[in-house]
Scaffold this motif. Structure first.
Motif, short mmCIF file in Angstrom:
data_model
loop_
_atom_site.label_atom_id
_atom_site.label_comp_id
_atom_site.label_asym_id
_atom_site.label_seq_id
_atom_site.Cartn_x
_atom_site.Cartn_y
_atom_site.Cartn_z
N ASP A 53 20.89 34.84 44.88
CA ASP A 53 22.27 34.49 45.17
C ASP A 53 23.12 35.76 45.13
OD1 ASP A 53 25.12 33.54 44.33
OD2 ASP A 53 24.09 31.72 44.99
N PRO A 54 24.11 35.91 46.03
CA PRO A 54 24.94 37.13 46.03
C PRO A 54 25.69 37.36 44.73
CG PRO A 54 25.23 35.91 48.08
CD PRO A 54 24.42 35.03 47.16
N SER A 55 25.89 36.30 43.95
CA SER A 55 26.68 36.45 42.72
C SER A 55 25.86 36.92 41.53
CB SER A 55 27.35 35.11 42.38
OG SER A 55 26.36 34.12 42.11
N VAL A 56 24.53 37.04 41.67
CA VAL A 56 23.70 37.51 40.55
C VAL A 56 24.04 38.97 40.26
CG1 VAL A 56 21.36 37.92 39.74
CG2 VAL A 56 21.86 35.92 41.17
N PRO A 57 24.36 39.32 39.02
CA PRO A 57 24.66 40.72 38.68
C PRO A 57 23.48 41.63 39.04
CG PRO A 57 25.30 39.26 36.89
CD PRO A 57 24.53 38.42 37.86
N LEU A 58 23.79 42.80 39.59
CA LEU A 58 22.73 43.69 40.05
C LEU A 58 21.82 44.13 38.92
CD1 LEU A 58 24.51 46.00 42.67
CD2 LEU A 58 22.93 44.13 43.08
N ASP A 59 22.38 44.38 37.72
CA ASP A 59 21.53 44.86 36.63
C ASP A 59 20.51 43.80 36.23
OD1 ASP A 59 23.47 43.16 35.60
OD2 ASP A 59 23.70 44.30 33.73
N ARG A 60 20.93 42.51 36.23
CA ARG A 60 19.98 41.45 35.88
C ARG A 60 18.94 41.27 36.99
NH1 ARG A 60 22.32 35.68 35.39
NH2 ARG A 60 23.87 36.84 34.18
N LEU A 61 19.39 41.32 38.27
CA LEU A 61 18.46 41.18 39.39
C LEU A 61 17.39 42.26 39.35
CD1 LEU A 61 17.74 39.75 42.08
CD2 LEU A 61 19.31 41.33 43.23
N PHE B 78 7.55 32.66 46.81
CA PHE B 78 8.96 33.05 46.65
C PHE B 78 9.52 32.32 45.43
CE2 PHE B 78 9.30 29.04 48.82
CZ PHE B 78 10.52 28.49 48.45
N ALA B 79 10.66 32.84 44.98
CA ALA B 79 11.38 32.20 43.87
C ALA B 79 12.86 32.47 44.06
CB ALA B 79 10.90 32.75 42.53
N PHE B 80 13.69 31.49 43.63
CA PHE B 80 15.14 31.65 43.71
C PHE B 80 15.64 32.34 42.44
CE2 PHE B 80 14.62 27.84 46.49
CZ PHE B 80 15.12 28.41 47.65
N VAL B 81 16.59 33.24 42.64
CA VAL B 81 17.27 33.87 41.50
C VAL B 81 18.75 33.53 41.63
CG1 VAL B 81 17.79 36.02 40.28
CG2 VAL B 81 15.60 35.76 41.49
N GLY B 82 19.23 32.70 40.68
CA GLY B 82 20.64 32.30 40.69
C GLY B 82 21.39 32.92 39.53
N PRO B 83 22.70 32.64 39.44
CA PRO B 83 23.51 33.20 38.35
C PRO B 83 23.00 32.80 36.97
CG PRO B 83 24.88 32.23 40.06
CD PRO B 83 23.48 31.83 40.38
N GLU B 84 22.29 31.65 36.91
CA GLU B 84 21.81 31.17 35.61
C GLU B 84 20.43 31.72 35.25
OE1 GLU B 84 19.87 28.93 38.74
OE2 GLU B 84 21.95 29.56 38.39
N THR B 85 19.76 32.43 36.16
CA THR B 85 18.41 32.94 35.89
C THR B 85 18.51 34.10 34.91
OG1 THR B 85 17.78 32.33 38.15
CG2 THR B 85 16.28 33.78 36.92
N ALA C 42 12.00 32.66 33.66
CA ALA C 42 12.73 31.48 34.12
C ALA C 42 12.49 31.17 35.60
CB ALA C 42 14.23 31.67 33.87
N LEU C 43 11.72 32.02 36.29
CA LEU C 43 11.51 31.82 37.73
C LEU C 43 10.51 30.71 38.00
CD1 LEU C 43 11.23 35.56 38.88
CD2 LEU C 43 13.20 34.04 39.19
N GLU C 44 10.74 29.97 39.08
CA GLU C 44 9.80 28.95 39.54
C GLU C 44 9.23 29.40 40.89
OE1 GLU C 44 9.65 24.23 40.89
OE2 GLU C 44 11.49 25.08 40.06
N PHE C 45 7.96 29.76 40.89
CA PHE C 45 7.36 30.30 42.11
C PHE C 45 6.83 29.17 42.99
CE2 PHE C 45 6.96 33.66 38.93
CZ PHE C 45 7.57 34.72 39.62
N LYS C 46 7.09 29.31 44.29
CA LYS C 46 6.64 28.32 45.25
C LYS C 46 5.89 29.03 46.35
CE LYS C 46 10.70 25.40 44.41
NZ LYS C 46 11.90 24.76 45.01
#
Length: 430
Positions: free
Chosen positions: A365-373, A411-418, A423-427
């Protein structure tokens, strides 16, 4: 209308998936050759133009790309036109194969190399070909050569290492066709061709699979109808034996298809070579083909090619070229080489499924902080995975399709709450 933006004719771009397949194949070949005791070298892409046009490269010399001298003026151009020597304008040329550069390399570094030198060269070469399917102006050659070994040990090692590399690539069902230039020369002498015509006759014989025995006779009749007719009769009698790539490499089988009185020592050498190659991978067939020529003019003894049912052209070839290095040193040094036709081989293989097992795309997600991503990505990379970041878009299917086409498996989604990688769910990517 804008003109298309494409690479130069006969040269290609490679998208990531294709480049990955090529690099996989190159890695397999390198490791296989190295395991057989060969050492990799590198030579410049250019050589002196006089060396590339010294008569060692056969017809390929006509296809060499030459490099103009720097600072040429009108007087230089006029002098070249008047003399008809356009090569006088050039001092360098792009290499058209790896064998001529190897001979120069050995002459340069002989004092630093072992008495028997086993080399690997894997690099691009350039020829001014007429581009067509499977024939390019820039292509990769995968060569192994043995310099300093005059016995059949060189041929045995080269054929064994090459067959092992093809097996490691998963390329089964190959046939190695073998001949000897001494047998070819004896055949031409038997037919009555003047030695000065041998190079031309060999070029015609090399077209046998395309134009047949009648076509070979037609090409050669103007220079001597009687000799051409004798050769035509021999070739016509050979054609049924060539349907399976040739005959067994035994004295008995070879003698049955050649005219009486041919070089019996060379025929015995071919049988001995076959015995020494009993350990080749299962499914690799050895066959004697007296019409095998190999176009390069520098071959002096055993020559060989690899055929595969999935390719209309050879997928490898080589032979003994004992006279080449002496042209540089003034002293003859035995030499023998084998080259895998990489561009043909790579089209016949598949990249193993498990090569992409640890690849993942993080759709963030574009809102995920870069340091956490970046912390999440670094954690996955440290665990041995290959990780790509893709920004989440409205058209998610297009994002995932591009990732799958590039060879990614999950793939896995990375959101603001990740919070982290755990915490990732791989598909799976379909």
């Amino acid at each position: 209308m804008a003109s298309p933006i494409t690479p130069p004719r006969g040269m290609r771009d490679f998208l990531p998936a294709e480049k990955a397949r090529r690099e996989h194949a190159l890695g397999v070949i390198r490791r296989s050759f190295a395991s057989h005791g060969f050492d990799e070298i590198e030579t410049p892409v250019v050589e002196d133009v006089a060396r590339l046009h010294s008569g060692l490269g056969g017809d390929n010399e006509k296809l060499a790309f030459s490099v103009l001298k720097r600072g040429l003026g009108g007087d230089d151009l006029r002098a070249a036109i008047e003399s008809g020597d356009t090569l006088a304008l050039c001092d360098l040329g792009l290499r058209f194969d790896l064998t001529v550069p190897l001979a120069r390399f050995y002459a340069t570094h002989r004092g630093e190399l072992p008495p028997v030198f086993r080399s690997i060269q894997i690099a691009p070469v350039w020829r001014a070909e007429r581009p067509q399917k499977g024939r390019y102006r820039q292509f990769v050659q995968c060569d192994i050569d043995i310099i300093g070994e005059g016995s059949q040990l060189a041929e045995v090692e080269l054929i064994t290492a090459t067959a092992a590399a093809l097996e490691a690539l998963g390329l089964a069902g190959c046939t190695i066709r073998i001949n000897d230039r001494r047998i070819l020369n004896g055949l031409l002498e038997y037919c009555g061709f003047a030695e000065s015509r041998w190079p031309q006759v060999l070029i015609s014989i090399d077209k046998l699979d395309k134009i047949g025995a009648e076509g070979v006779v037609a090409e050669l009749s103007e220079g001597g109808a009687d000799s051409a007719a004798v050769l035509g009769g021999i070739l016509a009698g050979l054609e049924p034996h060539l349907a399976d790539g040739g005959v067994e490499l035994t004295v008995e089988a070879i003698s049955q298809i050649l005219p009486a009185g041919m070089d019996t020592d060379t025929i015995a050498d071919l049988e001995a070579l076959a015995h020494a190659l009993d350990t080749l991978p299962e499914g690799v067939a050895l066959r004697f083909d007296p019409t095998l020529v190999r176009g390069m003019g520098y071959y002096t003894g055993t020559i060989f090619e690899i055929a595969h049912p999935g390719s209309g052209s050879s997928v490898g070839g080589g032979g003994r070229y004992d006279g080449m290095i002496g042209r540089f040193l003034g002293t003859d040094v035995p030499a023998c080489g084998f080259s895998i036709g990489f561009e043909r081989v790579v089209d016949l293989i598949e990249t193993p499924e498990d090569s992409a097992a640890d690849t993942v795309v993080l759709v963030h997600d574009p809102s995920v902080p870069l340091d956490r991503l970046m912390a999440i990505k670094s954690e996955l990379v440290a665990s041995g995975r290959r990780v790509r970041l893709d920004r989440r878009a409205k058209n998610l299917k297009a994002v995932l399709d591009r990732a799958a086409a590039a060879g990614y498996r999950s793939f896995a989604f990375v959101g603001p709450e990740t919070a982290d990688a755990a915490a990732l769910e791989f598909k799976p990517l379909a």
